[in-house]
Structure formats: structure tokens, C-alpha cells
Scaffold this active site. Structure first.
Site, PDB file in Angstrom:
ATOM      1  N   ALA A   1      20.464  -0.799 -29.244  1.00  0.00           N
ATOM      2  CA  ALA A   1      19.697  -2.028 -29.075  1.00  0.00           C
ATOM      3  C   ALA A   1      19.023  -1.948 -27.716  1.00  0.00           C
ATOM      4  O   ALA A   1      19.497  -1.244 -26.823  1.00  0.00           O
ATOM      5  CB  ALA A   1      20.636  -3.224 -29.130  1.00  0.00           C
TER       6      ALA A   1
ATOM      7  N   GLY B   1      23.496   0.388 -31.486  1.00  0.00           N
ATOM      8  CA  GLY B   1      22.778  -0.082 -32.669  1.00  0.00           C
ATOM      9  C   GLY B   1      22.181   1.063 -33.487  1.00  0.00           C
ATOM     10  O   GLY B   1      21.919   0.907 -34.682  1.00  0.00           O
TER      11      GLY B   1
ATOM     12  N   GLU C   1      24.934   2.149 -35.645  1.00  0.00           N
ATOM     13  CA  GLU C   1      25.138   1.046 -36.599  1.00  0.00           C
ATOM     14  C   GLU C   1      24.062   1.057 -37.692  1.00  0.00           C
ATOM     15  O   GLU C   1      24.342   0.825 -38.863  1.00  0.00           O
ATOM     16  CB  GLU C   1      25.139  -0.291 -35.854  1.00  0.00           C
TER      17      GLU C   1
ATOM     18  N   GLU D   1      29.130   0.505 -26.592  1.00  0.00           N
ATOM     19  CA  GLU D   1      28.914  -0.886 -26.155  1.00  0.00           C
ATOM     20  C   GLU D   1      29.920  -1.339 -25.095  1.00  0.00           C
ATOM     21  O   GLU D   1      29.585  -2.132 -24.222  1.00  0.00           O
ATOM     22  CB  GLU D   1      28.980  -1.838 -27.361  1.00  0.00           C
TER      23      GLU D   1
HETATM   24  N1  CO8 Z   1      17.558   0.156 -24.372  1.00  0.00           N
HETATM   25  C1  CO8 Z   1      16.461   0.113 -23.598  1.00  0.00           C
HETATM   26  N2  CO8 Z   1      15.891   1.213 -23.044  1.00  0.00           N
HETATM   27  C2  CO8 Z   1      16.466   2.391 -23.327  1.00  0.00           C
HETATM   28  C3  CO8 Z   1      17.622   2.516 -24.108  1.00  0.00           C
HETATM   29  C4  CO8 Z   1      18.169   1.316 -24.659  1.00  0.00           C
HETATM   30  N3  CO8 Z   1      19.229   1.332 -25.458  1.00  0.00           N
HETATM   31  N4  CO8 Z   1      17.966   3.823 -24.169  1.00  0.00           N
HETATM   32  C5  CO8 Z   1      17.052   4.485 -23.446  1.00  0.00           C
HETATM   33  N5  CO8 Z   1      16.150   3.637 -22.938  1.00  0.00           N
HETATM   34  C6  CO8 Z   1      14.993   3.957 -22.108  1.00  0.00           C
HETATM   35  C7  CO8 Z   1      15.407   4.288 -20.686  1.00  0.00           C
HETATM   36  O1  CO8 Z   1      15.619   3.113 -19.936  1.00  0.00           O
HETATM   37  C8  CO8 Z   1      14.211   5.104 -20.239  1.00  0.00           C
HETATM   38  O2  CO8 Z   1      13.170   4.207 -19.950  1.00  0.00           O
HETATM   39  P1  CO8 Z   1      12.290   4.403 -18.576  1.00  0.00           P
HETATM   40  O3  CO8 Z   1      11.654   5.765 -18.748  1.00  0.00           O
HETATM   41  O4  CO8 Z   1      11.319   3.277 -18.636  1.00  0.00           O
HETATM   42  O5  CO8 Z   1      13.274   4.359 -17.428  1.00  0.00           O
HETATM   43  C9  CO8 Z   1      13.806   5.859 -21.496  1.00  0.00           C
HETATM   44  O6  CO8 Z   1      14.365   5.121 -22.592  1.00  0.00           O
HETATM   45  C10 CO8 Z   1      14.335   7.272 -21.550  1.00  0.00           C
HETATM   46  O7  CO8 Z   1      15.738   7.217 -21.386  1.00  0.00           O
HETATM   47  P2  CO8 Z   1      16.529   8.023 -20.231  1.00  0.00           P
HETATM   48  O8  CO8 Z   1      15.634   8.313 -19.094  1.00  0.00           O
HETATM   49  O9  CO8 Z   1      17.793   7.282 -19.955  1.00  0.00           O
HETATM   50  O10 CO8 Z   1      16.831   9.402 -21.026  1.00  0.00           O
HETATM   51  P3  CO8 Z   1      18.025  10.402 -20.751  1.00  0.00           P
HETATM   52  O11 CO8 Z   1      17.721  11.641 -21.504  1.00  0.00           O
HETATM   53  O12 CO8 Z   1      18.288  10.542 -19.278  1.00  0.00           O
HETATM   54  O13 CO8 Z   1      19.322   9.711 -21.380  1.00  0.00           O
HETATM   55  C11 CO8 Z   1      20.530   8.467 -23.052  1.00  0.00           C
HETATM   56  C12 CO8 Z   1      19.396   9.486 -22.755  1.00  0.00           C
HETATM   57  C13 CO8 Z   1      21.889   9.127 -22.729  1.00  0.00           C
HETATM   58  C14 CO8 Z   1      20.464   8.146 -24.533  1.00  0.00           C
HETATM   59  C15 CO8 Z   1      20.332   7.205 -22.166  1.00  0.00           C
HETATM   60  O14 CO8 Z   1      19.005   6.746 -22.343  1.00  0.00           O
HETATM   61  C16 CO8 Z   1      21.269   6.071 -22.505  1.00  0.00           C
HETATM   62  O15 CO8 Z   1      22.426   6.101 -22.110  1.00  0.00           O
HETATM   63  N6  CO8 Z   1      20.751   5.043 -23.215  1.00  0.00           N
HETATM   64  C17 CO8 Z   1      21.528   3.856 -23.555  1.00  0.00           C
HETATM   65  C18 CO8 Z   1      22.536   4.162 -24.626  1.00  0.00           C
HETATM   66  C19 CO8 Z   1      23.340   2.936 -24.963  1.00  0.00           C
HETATM   67  O16 CO8 Z   1      24.178   2.486 -24.189  1.00  0.00           O
HETATM   68  N7  CO8 Z   1      23.120   2.404 -26.162  1.00  0.00           N
HETATM   69  C20 CO8 Z   1      23.836   1.262 -26.635  1.00  0.00           C
HETATM   70  C21 CO8 Z   1      23.086   0.012 -26.306  1.00  0.00           C
HETATM   71  S1  CO8 Z   1      24.037  -1.443 -26.691  1.00  0.00           S
HETATM   72  C22 CO8 Z   1      23.790  -1.658 -28.308  1.00  0.00           C
HETATM   73  O17 CO8 Z   1      23.165  -0.868 -28.984  1.00  0.00           O
HETATM   74  C23 CO8 Z   1      24.366  -2.908 -28.876  1.00  0.00           C
HETATM   75  C24 CO8 Z   1      24.095  -3.027 -30.358  1.00  0.00           C
HETATM   76  C25 CO8 Z   1      24.577  -4.328 -30.884  1.00  0.00           C
HETATM   77  C26 CO8 Z   1      23.581  -5.456 -30.710  1.00  0.00           C
HETATM   78  C27 CO8 Z   1      24.049  -6.632 -31.451  1.00  0.00           C
HETATM   79  C28 CO8 Z   1      23.247  -7.877 -31.447  1.00  0.00           C
HETATM   80  C29 CO8 Z   1      22.353  -8.250 -30.379  1.00  0.00           C
END
Ligand code: CO8
Length: 262
Positions: free
Chosen positions: A68, A113, A116, A136
């Protein structure tokens, strides 16, 4: 139908519709627009007789869906958190209950997500660089799009507990061994070819029987509704905690969180 975050293309010969989530600069993270458009596109494929099956994937080679959208999540409170969870759960349920087979082609990160969403599809074909996980808890949250329910049914309670409580991510081979991925292929091209072959085999069978089989397998899951409602309630309650504010702020500030347990 034009979309701003999705690409939807149906092959008129096979009847396979490929839906691509298309926010590559944010690793295809699910913001409210993606959720809204997923709702629309699955409503449209449900009623379109030319569509016989769906392959859902992410644009590029790095991510299926990295979760998400954490920027949007960071603004949730208890009420809006629970509401958003319920709304998203309904969209994911419409995928699970589509009377046509759906494969998630998981090409890279499928986190939060993203896992999911893949779990709400009927089958998952992964590329060798796929990474599944429900991280999460690292943000002060729990899965809120059905992950606590669907992962538990798919891999069993012990493994689901381990993955959800630790947030540990699993690579394609482990996902295959756990049964999260049906099959793993070297790259996206090979995974797409295999997904299409599998769909062609399914589409050679009696269509009404395939639709009823999806219903029957889904019906094997008892106690469904109360589990999802509890997930949404707990997700919302976490949106009122300091740890959630800290977890999401730390991600956006690109630093490690410092949780206080409140
Ligand atoms: N949300 C928003 N932006 C994201 C997300 C995300 N989940 N994942 C990546 N991005 C963005 C980064 O912020 C970055 O943006 P910018 O270039 O503007 O800084 C761009 O995508 C590229 O990402 P990275 O530079 O971080 O790329 P890396 O190769 O260094 O890392 C990862 C890749 C490991 C995947 C890293 O991006 C990461 O850890 N992302 C988040 C993963 C995460 O924690 N996901 C779970 C989110 S919580 C969730 O999904 C809850 C679901 C339930 C919701 C229920 C109802 C509301």
C-alpha cells in the site's frame, strides 16, 4: 476504458485479459487511485463476455506491487484506517470471487498489500527475483487487505504467524516451497508464457464447471466474514498508535523506526 494507473489489454483470440499496475516510479504501490481503478477494471472484466481469464501483473521487472502507498497510509486514523481496509478488502474479494480464473504474475517485490493482492488471485506464477512478504509490523501495522486470513489458509497457522509477526520476506524458491507461488520461472517473459499456457489449459475445460470450481474451492473457507472484519478493526485501531506514526514517518524519512510500544 482508459485508466491512469492500470493498463488493461484483452487478446481477442484467447480471451485472456492482462492487467498491469503501472506506477513503476513508486514500485506500483497501491494508492487510492489504484484501488479505485482495480475495482473498476474487475467490474468491467466480470461483465465482459469477451474476457475469459485474467493475468494481473506489475509494470517493469522490479516489482509486482511494493505495498500500500505508505505516504497515504501515514495520514490514516482509527476510523479512516478501518474504512479503507474494509473498502480494499471488498475489491480484493471481488477478484477472489470473479467467476473467471485469475493468475497473479509476481515479477519482483510483492510486499504488504502486494502479497495480499497476489493472495486474492486464484494462482500465483512468480519470476525468480520475486520477493513476498507482509512487513506491516515494521510500520506499526498489520496486513489490512485480507493477508492475515488468506496467508493463514494457504500456508497454515504456524508459518503464517512466523511471516506476519516477523515481517520476514521470502524469495521465490521459499515461496514455491511454502505453496505461496504455484511455479517459478527465470524471468517475466517465461513467466508470462507459462501463465498463458496454464490459462489456455484451463480455458479448454468446460467454462461453467471452471466457474463453479472457483466457487466451490472458495467455499471451503469457513468463518470468512468475521475474520476479515476483525482484521479491519484491528488495522484501524493500530492507526491510532504512536508506533504507526513513527513507523510510517521513518519510512518516508528513509531512516530506521524507534518504536515506543504505544
Ligand atoms: N509506498 C509508497 N512508496 C513506495 C513504496 C510504498 N509501499 N514502496 C516503494 N516506494 C517508493 C519509494 O519511496 C521510492 O520513491 P522515491 O524515489 O520518490 O523516493 C520508490 O518507490 C523506489 O523505492 P526505493 O528507492 O525504496 O527502492 P529500493 O530498491 O531501494 O527498495 C523496497 C525496494 C525494499 C521494496 C523498498 O521500496 C521498500 O521497503 N518499500 C516498502 C515496502 C513495504 O513496507 N510495504 C508494505 C507497505 S504497508 C502495506 O502494504 C499495508 C497494506 C494494508 C493496507 C490496508 C488498508 C489501508
Amino acid at each position: 476504458m482508459p485508466f491512469s494507473t492500470l493498463i488493461s489489454e484483452t487478446d481477442p483470440n484467447s480471451g485472456i485479459c492482462t492487467i498491469t499496475i503501472n506506477r513503476p516510479d513508486k514500485l506500483n504501490a497501491l494508492n487510492s487511485e489504484v484501488i479505485r481503478e482495480l475495482k473498476q477494471v474487475f467490474e468491467s472484466v466480470a461483465s465482459d463476455e469477451a474476457v475469459k481469464a485474467v493475468i494481473l501483473t506489475g509494470s517493469g521487472d522490479k516489482a509486482f506491487v511494493a505495498g500500500a502507498d505508505i505516504k497515504e497510509l501515514s495520514n490514516l486514523d482509527e476510523k479512516t484506517g478501518e474504512e479503507l481496509s474494509i473498502k480494499g478488502q471488498a475489491v480484493f474479494a471481488s477478484i477472489e470471487n470473479l467467476g473467471k480464473p485469475v493468475i497473479a504474475l509476481v515479477n519482483g517485490y510483492a510486499l504488504g498489500g502486494g502479497t495480499e493482492l497476489a493472495l486474492s488471485c486464484h494462482m500465483r506464477i512468480a519470476t525468480s527475483n520475486a520477493v513476498f512478504g507482509l512487513p506491516e509490523v515494521s510500520l506499526g501495522l498489520i496486513p489490512g487487505y485480507g493477508g492475515t486470513q488468506r496467508l493463514t489458509r494457504l500456508v497454515g497457522k504456524g508459518k503464517a504467524m512466523e511471516l506476519i509477526l516477523s515481517g520476514r520476506m521470502v524469495k521465490a524458491d521459499e515461496a514455491d516451497a511454502l505453496g505461496i507461488a504455484n511455479h517459478v520461472y527465470d524471468d517475466k517473459e517465461a513467466a508470462m508464457e507459462a501463465s498463458k499456457n496454464l490459462m489456455s489449459n484451463i480455458l479448454r475445460q468446460a467454462p461453467v464447471a471452471v466457474a463453479r470450481a472457483i466457487e466451490a474451492v472458495n467455499a471451503s473457507e469457513t468463518g470468512k466474514e468475521s475474520g476479515y472484519a476483525e482484521e479491519a478493526r484491528l488495522f484501524g485501531s493500530l492507526c491510532a498508535t504512536g508506533d504507526f506514526k513513527e513507523g510510517t514517518t521513518a519510512f518516508l524519512e528513509k531512516r530506521k523506526p524507534s518504536f515506543k510500544g504505544n
